[in-house]
Scaffold this active site. Structure first.
Site, PDB file in Angstrom:
ATOM      1  N   LYS A   1       8.252  -1.282  18.016  1.00  0.00           N
ATOM      2  CA  LYS A   1       8.136  -2.134  16.827  1.00  0.00           C
ATOM      3  C   LYS A   1       7.355  -1.460  15.697  1.00  0.00           C
ATOM      4  O   LYS A   1       7.595  -1.734  14.528  1.00  0.00           O
ATOM      5  CB  LYS A   1       7.464  -3.466  17.210  1.00  0.00           C
ATOM      6  CG  LYS A   1       7.460  -4.490  16.081  1.00  0.00           C
ATOM      7  CD  LYS A   1       6.811  -5.789  16.502  1.00  0.00           C
ATOM      8  CE  LYS A   1       6.614  -6.704  15.311  1.00  0.00           C
ATOM      9  NZ  LYS A   1       5.978  -7.966  15.654  1.00  0.00           N
TER      10      LYS A   1
ATOM     11  N   ARG B   1       2.461 -13.323   1.667  1.00  0.00           N
ATOM     12  CA  ARG B   1       2.693 -11.888   1.867  1.00  0.00           C
ATOM     13  C   ARG B   1       2.137 -11.191   0.630  1.00  0.00           C
ATOM     14  O   ARG B   1       2.515 -11.517  -0.483  1.00  0.00           O
ATOM     15  CB  ARG B   1       4.197 -11.620   2.026  1.00  0.00           C
ATOM     16  CG  ARG B   1       4.630 -10.189   1.996  1.00  0.00           C
ATOM     17  CD  ARG B   1       4.192  -9.394   3.189  1.00  0.00           C
ATOM     18  NE  ARG B   1       4.719  -9.874   4.454  1.00  0.00           N
ATOM     19  CZ  ARG B   1       4.303  -9.425   5.641  1.00  0.00           C
ATOM     20  NH1 ARG B   1       3.342  -8.522   5.697  1.00  0.00           N
ATOM     21  NH2 ARG B   1       4.821  -9.908   6.778  1.00  0.00           N
TER      22      ARG B   1
ATOM     23  N   ASP C   1      10.874 -10.904   9.071  1.00  0.00           N
ATOM     24  CA  ASP C   1       9.745 -11.238   9.933  1.00  0.00           C
ATOM     25  C   ASP C   1       9.041 -12.507   9.453  1.00  0.00           C
ATOM     26  O   ASP C   1       8.670 -13.376  10.253  1.00  0.00           O
ATOM     27  CB  ASP C   1       8.753 -10.060   9.926  1.00  0.00           C
ATOM     28  CG  ASP C   1       7.920  -9.998  11.196  1.00  0.00           C
ATOM     29  OD1 ASP C   1       8.472 -10.288  12.270  1.00  0.00           O
ATOM     30  OD2 ASP C   1       6.735  -9.666  11.103  1.00  0.00           O
TER      31      ASP C   1
ATOM     32  N   PHE D   1      12.869  -4.892   4.279  1.00  0.00           N
ATOM     33  CA  PHE D   1      13.899  -5.571   5.084  1.00  0.00           C
ATOM     34  C   PHE D   1      13.265  -6.236   6.308  1.00  0.00           C
ATOM     35  O   PHE D   1      13.535  -7.405   6.619  1.00  0.00           O
ATOM     36  CB  PHE D   1      14.956  -4.528   5.473  1.00  0.00           C
ATOM     37  CG  PHE D   1      15.817  -4.855   6.661  1.00  0.00           C
ATOM     38  CD1 PHE D   1      16.538  -6.039   6.729  1.00  0.00           C
ATOM     39  CD2 PHE D   1      15.934  -3.945   7.719  1.00  0.00           C
ATOM     40  CE1 PHE D   1      17.357  -6.323   7.834  1.00  0.00           C
ATOM     41  CE2 PHE D   1      16.746  -4.222   8.819  1.00  0.00           C
ATOM     42  CZ  PHE D   1      17.451  -5.410   8.877  1.00  0.00           C
TER      43      PHE D   1
ATOM     44  N   LYS E   1       0.835  -1.215   0.000  1.00  0.00           N
ATOM     45  CA  LYS E   1       0.000   0.000   0.000  1.00  0.00           C
ATOM     46  C   LYS E   1       0.871   1.267   0.000  1.00  0.00           C
ATOM     47  O   LYS E   1       0.421   2.337  -0.374  1.00  0.00           O
ATOM     48  CB  LYS E   1      -0.923   0.008   1.228  1.00  0.00           C
ATOM     49  CG  LYS E   1      -1.945  -1.138   1.216  1.00  0.00           C
ATOM     50  CD  LYS E   1      -2.991  -0.978   2.308  1.00  0.00           C
ATOM     51  CE  LYS E   1      -2.447  -1.258   3.700  1.00  0.00           C
ATOM     52  NZ  LYS E   1      -2.229  -2.676   3.999  1.00  0.00           N
TER      53      LYS E   1
ATOM     54  N   ASP F   1       8.489 -15.789  11.684  1.00  0.00           N
ATOM     55  CA  ASP F   1       7.112 -16.216  12.015  1.00  0.00           C
ATOM     56  C   ASP F   1       6.654 -17.444  11.240  1.00  0.00           C
ATOM     57  O   ASP F   1       5.515 -17.880  11.397  1.00  0.00           O
ATOM     58  CB  ASP F   1       6.120 -15.075  11.727  1.00  0.00           C
ATOM     59  CG  ASP F   1       6.295 -13.901  12.673  1.00  0.00           C
ATOM     60  OD1 ASP F   1       7.013 -14.066  13.680  1.00  0.00           O
ATOM     61  OD2 ASP F   1       5.717 -12.830  12.403  1.00  0.00           O
TER      62      ASP F   1
ATOM     63  N   ASP G   1       8.891  -8.500  21.528  1.00  0.00           N
ATOM     64  CA  ASP G   1       7.699  -9.227  21.070  1.00  0.00           C
ATOM     65  C   ASP G   1       7.987 -10.724  20.978  1.00  0.00           C
ATOM     66  O   ASP G   1       7.221 -11.561  21.465  1.00  0.00           O
ATOM     67  CB  ASP G   1       7.272  -8.679  19.705  1.00  0.00           C
ATOM     68  CG  ASP G   1       5.895  -9.178  19.268  1.00  0.00           C
ATOM     69  OD1 ASP G   1       5.125  -9.660  20.134  1.00  0.00           O
ATOM     70  OD2 ASP G   1       5.577  -9.084  18.078  1.00  0.00           O
TER      71      ASP G   1
ATOM     72  N   ASP H   1      -5.500  -1.862  15.463  1.00  0.00           N
ATOM     73  CA  ASP H   1      -5.215  -3.070  14.686  1.00  0.00           C
ATOM     74  C   ASP H   1      -5.583  -4.324  15.475  1.00  0.00           C
ATOM     75  O   ASP H   1      -6.164  -5.268  14.931  1.00  0.00           O
ATOM     76  CB  ASP H   1      -3.712  -3.099  14.355  1.00  0.00           C
ATOM     77  CG  ASP H   1      -3.451  -3.446  12.908  1.00  0.00           C
ATOM     78  OD1 ASP H   1      -4.165  -2.933  12.034  1.00  0.00           O
ATOM     79  OD2 ASP H   1      -2.539  -4.247  12.661  1.00  0.00           O
ATOM     80  N   ASP H   2      -5.230  -4.323  16.758  1.00  0.00           N
ATOM     81  CA  ASP H   2      -5.546  -5.468  17.626  1.00  0.00           C
ATOM     82  C   ASP H   2      -7.058  -5.624  17.786  1.00  0.00           C
ATOM     83  O   ASP H   2      -7.579  -6.741  17.801  1.00  0.00           O
ATOM     84  CB  ASP H   2      -4.903  -5.283  19.009  1.00  0.00           C
ATOM     85  CG  ASP H   2      -3.382  -5.339  18.966  1.00  0.00           C
ATOM     86  OD1 ASP H   2      -2.832  -5.600  17.889  1.00  0.00           O
ATOM     87  OD2 ASP H   2      -2.757  -5.112  20.012  1.00  0.00           O
TER      88      ASP H   2
ATOM     89  N   PHE I   1      -2.843   3.437  16.757  1.00  0.00           N
ATOM     90  CA  PHE I   1      -2.998   2.689  15.507  1.00  0.00           C
ATOM     91  C   PHE I   1      -2.856   1.181  15.748  1.00  0.00           C
ATOM     92  O   PHE I   1      -3.632   0.377  15.236  1.00  0.00           O
ATOM     93  CB  PHE I   1      -1.950   3.166  14.496  1.00  0.00           C
ATOM     94  CG  PHE I   1      -1.893   2.365  13.228  1.00  0.00           C
ATOM     95  CD1 PHE I   1      -2.783   2.590  12.192  1.00  0.00           C
ATOM     96  CD2 PHE I   1      -0.918   1.376  13.048  1.00  0.00           C
ATOM     97  CE1 PHE I   1      -2.726   1.855  11.014  1.00  0.00           C
ATOM     98  CE2 PHE I   1      -0.852   0.626  11.883  1.00  0.00           C
ATOM     99  CZ  PHE I   1      -1.764   0.882  10.861  1.00  0.00           C
TER     100      PHE I   1
END
Length: 347
Positions: A192, A104, A95, A90, A50, A99, A166, A235-236, A231
């Protein structure tokens, strides 16, 4: 009159930057096969998102100047924006490996693409190096060159310590709710997410215009870090209460053992019996257990808790914006534009 950039305008700058990066690699006589690999990595991992962070740089420069940017001003602002996107690339390549992510942007993650594998780790390093190649090529003679260099180094490290906290607080394979706290949560989201997503684009715009004074940067940080925190909390909230057709994905925070705002709010108000429900069901790849947590969130009225938080926080942010001192070139409109993008968003 300030003007908002479009994704097409922003993306039209990338080929020139890619050309500069490929030329730089060629100067070290990188063989053709490896050169093509580097090009593919740049295109796959940097373009196609985006670009909200990147486009915020020319938007902020335009708002600070109060006018449409000249071709040269736009190119330099967009170049700094693309450096932000390279930083994001990067982080995302790395990530996804950490994870064990599968997709993606609707395609297999870079490390899962044919023939890539763990070469992706080196590709991530090269995406980060590309930032400094572009910075040297296009900003070496800029009065704020050293400040720009230090800003990228500082924000990169801030994001990495947020990621470290995290990963160690909420490993996917080991659930321990005693590890969670709002203090830990705030540290994670501020470092983060907030620094590179909110503070970095505005700080870059200020430095481009050579008005990155200690006072302006501090005012920007004091507003943008709480905005970035809001923000992430949003998101959560959307991960659990948002509609998948709006947010474009199915939320996985409960199953992924995320140290999210919702679980921390729940931990603060549960009865011993409800705590037992959390202990037995949180962080498991099991739809039935996820449903038990969702039911508990509803019982605890976490949706209303979030809505009350949102109104209070946005009121505080608006108050901070109204108190900005514009004497050194900072403009309230920059922050109003950021807030307008995220307030009551549904995706």
């Amino acid at each position: 009159m300030a003007q908002k950039t479009t994704l097409n305008e922003f993306e039209s700058v990338f080929p020139k930057l890619e050309e500069a990066l490929v030329e730089h690699a060629k100067s070290f006589k990188l063989p053709e096969k490896e050169l093509a690999w580097y090009k593919a990595s740049l295109e796959t991992n940097t373009v196609g998102g985006k670009c909200n962070r990147g486009m915020s740089v020319p938007d902020s420069v335009s708002l600070l100047l109060g006018k449409k940017l000249s071709e040269e001003e736009y190119f330099h602002a967009a170049t700094l924006g693309w450096m932000t996107e390279l930083l994001q690339a990067f982080f995302l390549v790395s990530d996804d490996i950490m994870d064990s992510s599968i997709t993606r942007r609707g395609k297999p993650c870079w490390y899962l693409q044919e023939g890539v594998g763990m070469v992706a780790i080196n590709d991530a390093f090269m995406l980060e190096s590309a930032i400094y190649t572009l910075l040297k090529k296009f900003f070496k003679s800029h009065p704020a060159y050293v400040e720009l260099l230090e800003l990228f180094h500082d924000v990169t490290f801030q994001t990495e310590i947020g990621q470290l906290c995290d990963l160690l607080t909420a490993p996917e394979d080991k659930v321990n709710l005693d590890n969670f706290s709002m203090e830990k949560y705030r540290f994670i989201v501020i470092y983060k997410t907030a620094y590179y997503s909110f503070y970095l684009p505005v700080a870059l715009a200020l430095h481009q215009l050579n008005i990155g004074t200690p006072k302006n940067l501090k005012q920007a940080e004091d507003i943008l870090i709480p905005m970035g925190e809001y923000f992430q909390i949003q998101d959560d909230y959307l991960d659990n209460f948002g509609l998948p057709e709006h947010i474009g994905k199915i939320g996985t925070d409960i199953m992924d053992n995320k140290c999210s705002w919702l679980v921390n709010q729940a931990l603060a108000i549960v009865t011993p019996e409800q705590r037992k429900v959390l202990e037995e069901n949180y962080g498991h790849k099991d739809k039935t257990k996820e449903a038990a947590i969702k039911k508990l969130y509803d019982e605890l009225k976490l949706e209303q808790l979030y809505k009350d938080y949102e109104e209070k926080r946005v009121g505080e942010i608006r108050e901070m914006i109204s108190n900005i001192d514009e004497s050194e070139g900072l403009k309230k409109e920059v922050f109003e534009a950021f807030l307008a993008k995220i307030y009551k968003r549904s995706k």
